[in-house]
Scaffold this motif. Structure first.
Motif, PDB file in Angstrom:
ATOM      1  N   GLY A  61       3.857  -6.718   5.396  1.00  0.00           N
ATOM      2  CA  GLY A  61       4.033  -6.135   6.721  1.00  0.00           C
ATOM      3  C   GLY A  61       3.453  -7.009   7.810  1.00  0.00           C
ATOM      4  N   LEU A  62       2.260  -7.547   7.563  1.00  0.00           N
ATOM      5  CA  LEU A  62       1.580  -8.398   8.536  1.00  0.00           C
ATOM      6  C   LEU A  62       2.432  -9.602   8.910  1.00  0.00           C
ATOM      7  CD1 LEU A  62      -1.095  -9.405   9.970  1.00  0.00           C
ATOM      8  CD2 LEU A  62      -1.668 -10.457   7.785  1.00  0.00           C
ATOM      9  N   LEU A  63       3.023 -10.268   7.909  1.00  0.00           N
ATOM     10  CA  LEU A  63       3.721 -11.531   8.159  1.00  0.00           C
ATOM     11  C   LEU A  63       5.155 -11.357   8.636  1.00  0.00           C
ATOM     12  CD1 LEU A  63       2.458 -13.862   5.292  1.00  0.00           C
ATOM     13  CD2 LEU A  63       1.782 -13.848   7.688  1.00  0.00           C
ATOM     14  N   THR A  64       5.670 -10.126   8.590  1.00  0.00           N
ATOM     15  CA  THR A  64       7.035  -9.890   9.074  1.00  0.00           C
ATOM     16  C   THR A  64       7.083  -9.024  10.326  1.00  0.00           C
ATOM     17  OG1 THR A  64       7.299  -7.939   7.659  1.00  0.00           O
ATOM     18  CG2 THR A  64       7.986 -10.071   6.745  1.00  0.00           C
ATOM     19  N   GLY A  65       6.056  -8.200  10.540  1.00  0.00           N
ATOM     20  CA  GLY A  65       6.106  -7.251  11.646  1.00  0.00           C
ATOM     21  C   GLY A  65       6.977  -6.048  11.352  1.00  0.00           C
ATOM     22  N   VAL A  66       7.448  -5.956  10.108  1.00  0.00           N
ATOM     23  CA  VAL A  66       8.278  -4.835   9.659  1.00  0.00           C
ATOM     24  C   VAL A  66       7.490  -4.054   8.617  1.00  0.00           C
ATOM     25  CG1 VAL A  66      10.454  -4.175   8.542  1.00  0.00           C
ATOM     26  CG2 VAL A  66      10.376  -6.180  10.056  1.00  0.00           C
ATOM     27  N   ASP A 329      15.504  -3.430  17.233  1.00  0.00           N
ATOM     28  CA  ASP A 329      15.164  -3.048  15.865  1.00  0.00           C
ATOM     29  C   ASP A 329      14.631  -4.207  15.032  1.00  0.00           C
ATOM     30  OD1 ASP A 329      17.486  -4.464  15.764  1.00  0.00           O
ATOM     31  OD2 ASP A 329      18.546  -3.107  14.419  1.00  0.00           O
ATOM     32  N   THR A 330      14.211  -5.298  15.689  1.00  0.00           N
ATOM     33  CA  THR A 330      13.727  -6.453  14.939  1.00  0.00           C
ATOM     34  C   THR A 330      12.439  -6.133  14.194  1.00  0.00           C
ATOM     35  OG1 THR A 330      14.698  -7.978  16.550  1.00  0.00           O
ATOM     36  CG2 THR A 330      12.979  -8.857  15.134  1.00  0.00           C
ATOM     37  N   PHE A 331      11.532  -5.420  14.835  1.00  0.00           N
ATOM     38  CA  PHE A 331      10.208  -5.168  14.281  1.00  0.00           C
ATOM     39  C   PHE A 331       9.909  -3.672  14.209  1.00  0.00           C
ATOM     40  CE2 PHE A 331       9.641  -9.339  16.483  1.00  0.00           C
ATOM     41  CZ  PHE A 331       9.345 -10.103  15.368  1.00  0.00           C
TER      42      PHE A 331
END
Length: 444
Positions: A61-66, A329-331
């Motif tokens: 989650g941290l490295l994608t923002g998702v 909806d990117t993040f």
């Protein structure tokens, strides 16, 4: 030196650090002057959360923002379970890392330390947007030794830009490599992911650091304190290098832990929060969270609205000049800049949601609900009960029903996990909700 507009970005992640084990968070036993100074030169988020209570999904989650459960990275990464495809045993390739996004914006990107997002070639950090990698792809490492054919914590260190040197003390070696990365790339915008493994097990400390805490009678706690000390020292070394290279003002430095401290395995303390790594009580997901950026952000600020590690990726993209590339909806996270630089009372999040294997939780405003498989939901009013001692689920059935429905409506829309951890962890997780945790700091 030419004037650089894009800020450098350093993301420093501790591994299994207890919330209460920084002097700035109230520790009377551990001294962390360099981390404290970072907070005093920036913003300390008292309501900072990660998106999972264990290493691998939290980092996904941290490295994608998702939110990682939105792409099936629900479990901790370990061996392949029966019925699952080994080719999917890592962070799904459908996801774009912050390293890739920043690389596309002209940054040189580097990872020093722990990966834990897949060991097969397609999951390797050099395939996920990082230009440079020095470290190991597993979930932990011995602090004093690696072996040429070693497995697990003794696996060899690897690097694509040098032959890794023999380990001296791994936390110091990571500090050395972070300093080297900064100096090599001081003339261009860079993103450095400084993924320390301290104070994750194995419990190993340098003798000189153990002497600093010889007054602590508990051996494991003494070793833990020494490991945190050495982490703090190396964060100080990184900050000193930024100053020497005249990069301090235009570098955003973020510090957080990947999850709460595992009280039972490394003697960490999450006080005043109940719980630990592996569960969704505050002690598992409420972490130290600091951002410093002298060029833009005020100093010595305490920010009290809830924020998430998921917010870092969109914030970094915006800082790097790529805000116009972000679709709605990117993040899952949000760009924090407007909330930190504008005079606004608006909150970054209406709610925060978690799902981790057998458990799920939602925080909306002051209220938090936890759902487990073998008991009624738990409901807590956090401002009056930070330690989650008084379950109000039956007293406030209206709020319980409301939050349970919101959590369930989100949960049923999520995809299946793409891999699972071993089933033995489920029973352990349920047990951890019933353990008695230290809720106050030791006096010395």
């Amino acid at each position: 030196m030419k004037q650089q507009k894009q800020p450098n970005i350093i993301l420093i992640v501790a591994d299994d650090l207890g919330y209460g084990d920084l002097s700035i968070n109230g520790s009377k036993q551990l001294k962390t002057p360099h981390i404290d100074r970072l907070a005093k030169n920036g913003i300390r988020f008292t309501e900072g959360y990660v998106s999972a209570p264990v290493c691998s999904p939290s980092r996904a989650g941290l490295l994608t923002g998702v939110n990682q459960v939105e792409f099936g990275h629900d479990n901790n990464l370990s061996g392949v379970q029966p019925g699952f495809d080994p080719e999917y045993n890592g962070m799904p390739l459908t996801q774009t890392t912050i390293a890739r996004r920043l690389k596309n914006l002209g940054y040189v990107t580097g990872l020093i330390g722990k990966w834990h997002l897949g060991k097969l070639p397609q999951f390797h950090p050099l395939q996920r947007g990082f230009d440079e990698f020095w470290g190991y792809t597993g979930g932990g490492h011995d602090y004093f030794e690696s072996l040429p054919n070693g497995k697990g914590y003794k696996e060899p260190l690897e690097s694509n830009f040098k032959t890794p040197q023999p380990i001296t003390y791994l936390t110091d070696d990571k500090g050395d490599e972070c300093i080297g990365f900064i100096k090599r790339h001081s003339d261009k915008p860079f993103f450095l992911y400084a993924a320390f493994n301290a104070p994750h097990t194995p419990m190993q400390a340098a003798e000189e650091d153990l002497q600093l805490y010889k007054h602590i009678s508990d051996t494991k706690r003494r070793t833990y304190a020494a490991m945190v000390h050495r982490l703090d020292v190396n964060i100080g070394r990184i900050m000193k290098t930024l100053k020497e290279e005249k990069l301090e003002r235009n570098t955003i430095v973020v510090f957080l832990s990947d999850n709460g401290g595992p009280v039972d395995s490394n003697a960490s303390i999450n006080a005043p929060y109940r719980g630990q790594k592996g569960i969704l009580l505050e002690g598992g997901i409420h972490v130290p969270f600091i951002i410093s950026y002298p060029k833009l952000l005020s100093k010595n600020i305490t920010y009290t609205n809830p924020v998430s590690a998921l917010d870092l990726a969109p914030t970094f993209v915006a800082l790097a000049g790529g805000a116009d590339t972000i679709k709605e909806d990117t993040f899952s996270g949000v760009n924090l800049l407007p909330f930190l630089t504008d005079n606004t009372n608006a909150q970054p999040h209406k709610d925060l949601k978690w799902r981790f294997t057998i458990s799920a939780a939602i925080r909306e405003g002051d209220w938090k609900l936890i759902r487990l498989p073998n008991r009624l939901p738990q409901l807590y009013h956090l401002p009056t009960d930070v330690s989650e001692q008084k379950d109000l689920a039956l007293e406030r059935l209206d709020k319980t029903r409301e939050l349970l429905k919101k959590l369930g409506d989100w949960d049923v829309r999520l995809p299946h996990p793409v891999f699972l951890e071993g089933p033995q962890w489920r029973k352990r997780q349920v047990h951890l909700y019933d353990v008695k945790y230290p809720l106050q700091q030791p006096d010395k």
